[in-house]
Scaffold this motif. Structure first.
Motif: not given
Length: 173
Positions: A7-20
């Motif tokens: 879940d943390a890996a999914i969350g971290t990647l989603a956050h990075a994409w949302l920021a971009r």
């Protein structure tokens, strides 16, 4: 523990994409372009330690989170705030670093938004889900509010945003 890492890996990647997406502007990221990025998301997740057997499902969860945010009026509003601070690292007096997903300076003070990729359990009522999420994340969000208020003395309020569940949960404090 494995579930938490997943879940943390999914969350971290989603956050990075949302920021971009927020930095580039929503018009730069139509849904079909994001879908074309699925193989890249899969590679990013396997590099982050997600086993290949789970990478397809995990990358679909990231893509679904991004597309749900772009398909939701509130998600679009959050992504189109040009003055927003995204992935904002703050350090408190004890030296603890917090990374705030999104902070908006408004007339009423600060709005802190924490993006979440989760969804309610099957059959879980929205109010029960909201209560469970407030219990799980409330302390962290209160810390974020305290840290932001310490910067300029203005009050801060916080909310959890779950694009895949179309849920916006205000933190009551």
């Amino acid at each position: 523990q494995l579930e938490a890492g997943y879940d943390a890996a999914i969350g971290t990647l989603a956050h990075a994409w949302l920021a971009r997406i927020g930095q580039d502007g929503v018009d730069a990221w139509p849904p079909e372009l994001l879908a074309d990025c699925l193989p890249a998301m899969r590679r990013q997740l396997t590099r982050a330690g997600i086993p290949a057997s789970q990478a397809d499902e995990a990358s679909e969860a990231v893509l679904e989170t991004l597309q749900a945010t772009l398909a939701d009026e509130r998600g679009l509003w959050l992504l189109s705030q040009s003055g927003a601070r995204r992935e904002w690292p703050l350090i408190d007096a004890a030296g603890k670093v917090s990374v705030i997903d999104l902070a908006l300076s408004t007339e009423d003070g600060w709005l802190i938004v924490d993006y979440k990729t989760g969804r309610p359990h099957p059959g879980e009522r929205p109010d029960a889900f909201a209560q469970r999420m407030r219990q799980r994340h409330g302390e962290q969000l209160l810390r974020y509010c305290t840290q932001v208020t310490a910067l300029d003395g203005r009050k801060a309020r916080a909310a959890l945003y779950f694009p895949r569940a179309r849920a916006w949960i205000d933190l009551k404090h």
